[in-house]
Design a protein around this motif. Structure first.
Motif, mmCIF file in Angstrom:
data_model
loop_
_atom_site.group_PDB
_atom_site.id
_atom_site.type_symbol
_atom_site.label_atom_id
_atom_site.label_comp_id
_atom_site.label_asym_id
_atom_site.label_seq_id
_atom_site.Cartn_x
_atom_site.Cartn_y
_atom_site.Cartn_z
ATOM 1 N N ASN A 173 0.388 4.225 1.586
ATOM 2 C CA ASN A 173 0.235 4.378 2.366
ATOM 3 C C ASN A 173 1.268 4.693 3.490
ATOM 4 O O ASN A 173 1.776 5.276 3.579
ATOM 5 C CB ASN A 173 -1.206 4.863 3.124
ATOM 6 C CG ASN A 173 -1.383 6.002 4.113
ATOM 7 O OD1 ASN A 173 -0.803 7.503 3.929
ATOM 8 N ND2 ASN A 173 -1.812 5.618 4.987
ATOM 9 N N SER A 174 1.717 3.035 3.281
ATOM 10 C CA SER A 174 2.023 2.482 4.093
ATOM 11 C C SER A 174 3.594 2.761 3.918
ATOM 12 O O SER A 174 4.147 2.838 5.072
ATOM 13 C CB SER A 174 1.991 0.670 3.980
ATOM 14 O OG SER A 174 1.648 0.187 4.518
ATOM 15 N N ARG A 233 0.995 -1.078 -0.148
ATOM 16 C CA ARG A 233 -0.272 0.225 -0.299
ATOM 17 C C ARG A 233 1.023 0.968 0.255
ATOM 18 O O ARG A 233 1.871 1.241 0.858
ATOM 19 C CB ARG A 233 -1.097 -0.008 0.856
ATOM 20 C CG ARG A 233 -2.295 -1.065 0.840
ATOM 21 C CD ARG A 233 -2.793 -0.119 2.333
ATOM 22 N NE ARG A 233 -3.481 0.645 2.146
ATOM 23 C CZ ARG A 233 -4.248 1.195 3.193
ATOM 24 N NH1 ARG A 233 -5.075 0.030 4.200
ATOM 25 N NH2 ARG A 233 -5.320 2.224 2.867
ATOM 26 N N ASN A 278 -2.555 -3.357 11.321
ATOM 27 C CA ASN A 278 -2.240 -2.159 11.122
ATOM 28 C C ASN A 278 -2.660 -1.258 11.558
ATOM 29 O O ASN A 278 -3.409 0.208 10.910
ATOM 30 C CB ASN A 278 -2.536 -1.975 9.569
ATOM 31 C CG ASN A 278 -0.977 -0.434 8.761
ATOM 32 O OD1 ASN A 278 -0.301 0.064 9.795
ATOM 33 N ND2 ASN A 278 -1.790 0.324 7.706
ATOM 34 N N HIS A 280 2.952 -5.697 5.007
ATOM 35 C CA HIS A 280 1.761 -5.204 5.500
ATOM 36 C C HIS A 280 2.487 -3.744 6.143
ATOM 37 O O HIS A 280 3.739 -3.141 6.336
ATOM 38 C CB HIS A 280 1.571 -6.251 6.844
ATOM 39 C CG HIS A 280 0.467 -5.637 7.449
ATOM 40 N ND1 HIS A 280 -0.129 -4.725 8.260
ATOM 41 C CD2 HIS A 280 -1.218 -6.421 6.772
ATOM 42 C CE1 HIS A 280 -0.873 -5.014 8.667
ATOM 43 N NE2 HIS A 280 -2.191 -5.468 7.965
ATOM 44 N N GLY A 281 1.166 -3.020 6.376
ATOM 45 C CA GLY A 281 1.670 -1.805 6.233
ATOM 46 C C GLY A 281 2.335 -1.421 8.429
ATOM 47 O O GLY A 281 4.006 -0.747 8.554
ATOM 48 N N GLN A 305 6.080 -0.005 8.498
ATOM 49 C CA GLN A 305 6.237 0.971 9.092
ATOM 50 C C GLN A 305 7.603 0.658 10.612
ATOM 51 O O GLN A 305 8.318 1.488 11.177
ATOM 52 C CB GLN A 305 4.865 1.707 9.973
ATOM 53 C CG GLN A 305 4.376 2.138 9.210
ATOM 54 C CD GLN A 305 2.483 2.877 9.665
ATOM 55 O OE1 GLN A 305 2.966 3.277 10.510
ATOM 56 N NE2 GLN A 305 1.603 2.120 9.207
ATOM 57 N N LYS A 320 3.884 6.836 4.554
ATOM 58 C CA LYS A 320 4.861 7.068 5.932
ATOM 59 C C LYS A 320 5.569 6.247 6.582
ATOM 60 O O LYS A 320 6.175 7.511 7.659
ATOM 61 C CB LYS A 320 3.200 6.320 6.713
ATOM 62 C CG LYS A 320 2.553 6.361 6.762
ATOM 63 C CD LYS A 320 0.701 5.378 8.043
ATOM 64 C CE LYS A 320 -0.793 6.422 8.564
ATOM 65 N NZ LYS A 320 -1.192 5.699 8.934
#
Length: 376
Positions: A228-229, A226, A350, A289-290, A294, A232
């Motif tokens: 957005n992950s 993703r 997440n 995965h997010g 991160q 961030k």
């Protein structure tokens, strides 16, 4: 030369040192001179800026338009190029200095391709599509237009016009690097991270890195990580971590080549140490995965903060990740976070709490192994 023109009564309104034009136009004719540029990429270059048409919404608008007493009071917004001309009336008697009555002269040529038309539809895509398809002879609509100097200004206006609407975040992230106007603070903060993300995803001068083609965006449909992950992770590091050293805090710009080198080196090591988990989607791997992206971003910050990209090869980062491998359950097994804190491999979500939990787990084992001595 255009084969014909459309002449529309209009009011020119001055706003600062720029002008907008308010006018009425038959919605059936808008697509004769205006294009809807849906976001796509030509090679590695972003083109267009509109979201894809939502067919169910268009059908609903069309049914309404074909009913009795249909009314569309909201204006569509058009960005014109320099071929469009405003001619003030010679007998203009306006009593205010900021408003002038006249005509818009819009060239039209049915042989022009969409990307050659003199206007772009900035807002009102679905309404105009519904009018185009409706079983009606005509349907005049209110319109507001402005003359943009280039496509970057059109994209900026598109983001600003849609700022209060649920515009897909992925589309905004792809558009931000190509905008030039002043943006709301939240968007301005993400312009540099978005530039880095797009370059990671689409390569640097044709080169490839661990993220190339793997980040899901409107123009990279086959990506599985993703956006957005990743965004961030980049944003956290630029403002509080290892990438801070490359950011210019005064104007929000950054040394993108060094940022890319730093990210590609660390995440390239991640790919080498966890090759199978890196190639799987988030449903099958918590690495992509997010929470995984991160958390490992914070590991990158801890290991490499203050270290220039050119010096990263001498740190032994891959050896650090190899020692960490036995404490990871990216695709199978369980995570051992301590007493009463054992979870299945896919039990990590997440959420802020789970990201903190996973980050603490990874950093605890990094510190316990003594590998931070590599930075001394």
């Amino acid at each position: 030369m255009p084969k014909q023109t459309i002449v529309l009564p209009a009011i020119r309104i001055r706003q600062g040192n720029q002008h907008i034009f308010a006018f009425g136009v038959d919605g059936k004719r808008v697509h004769e001179f205006a294009a809807v540029s849906r976001v796509h990429r030509t090679d590695q270059t972003l083109a267009g800026y509109q979201r894809p048409e939502v067919l169910s919404h268009i059908r609903a608008i069309r049914r309404y338009l074909e009913s009795d007493a249909a009314l569309l009071p909201n204006a569509i917004v058009l960005a014109f190029d320099s071929r469009v001309e405003f001619r003030a009336l010679d007998d203009d008697t306006s009593e205010v200095a900021y408003s002038t009555v006249g005509h818009l002269i819009i060239p039209m040529d049915p042989e022009l391709a969409d990307d050659e038309k003199p206007a772009w539809l900035v807002d009102g895509q679905q309404r105009s599509a519904a009018i185009r398809d409706a079983d009606l002879e005509e349907f005049p609509v209110a319109a507001v237009g402005f003359i943009a100097k280039d496509e970057a200004e059109q994209r900026s206006q598109f983001i600003l016009v849609n700022n209060t609407k649920p515009l897909p975040k992925g589309l905004i992230h792809e558009l931000l690097p190509t905008t030039t106007a002043e943006l709301p603070a939240a968007y301005a903060r993400r312009r540099l991270p978005a530039s880095v993300l797009n370059t990671l995803n689409f390569g640097v001068d044709g080169g490839e890195g661990p993220f190339t083609g793997r980040i899901s965006t409107p123009t990279m449909a086959n990506g599985y990580i993703r956006d957005n992950s990743v965004l961030k992770m980049i944003e956290n590091s630029l403002y509080e971590g290892a990438l801070y050293q490359y950011r210019n805090s005064e104007d929000g710009t950054g040394d993108i080549p060094s940022i890319l080198m730093h990210l590609n080196f660390f995440w390239g090591a991640v790919e080498q140490v966890f090759p199978s988990a890196w190639r799987l989607p988030p449903t099958k791997s918590r690495l992509t995965h997010g929470a995984g992206i991160q958390s490992l971003g914070y590991v990158m910050d801890t290991l490499t903060e203050g270290v220039p990209a050119a010096e990263l090869p001498g740190l032994g980062i891959e050896e650090v990740l190899i020692e960490l491998r036995e404490h990871c359950a990216w695709t199978e097994g369980t995570w051992d976070f301590g007493p009463d804190q054992v979870r299945r491999w896919n039990g990590i979500q997440n959420t802020p709490n789970d990201v903190r939990l996973l980050t603490s787990h990874l950093l605890r084992h990094v510190r316990a192994s003594g590998v931070l001595a590599i930075r001394r």
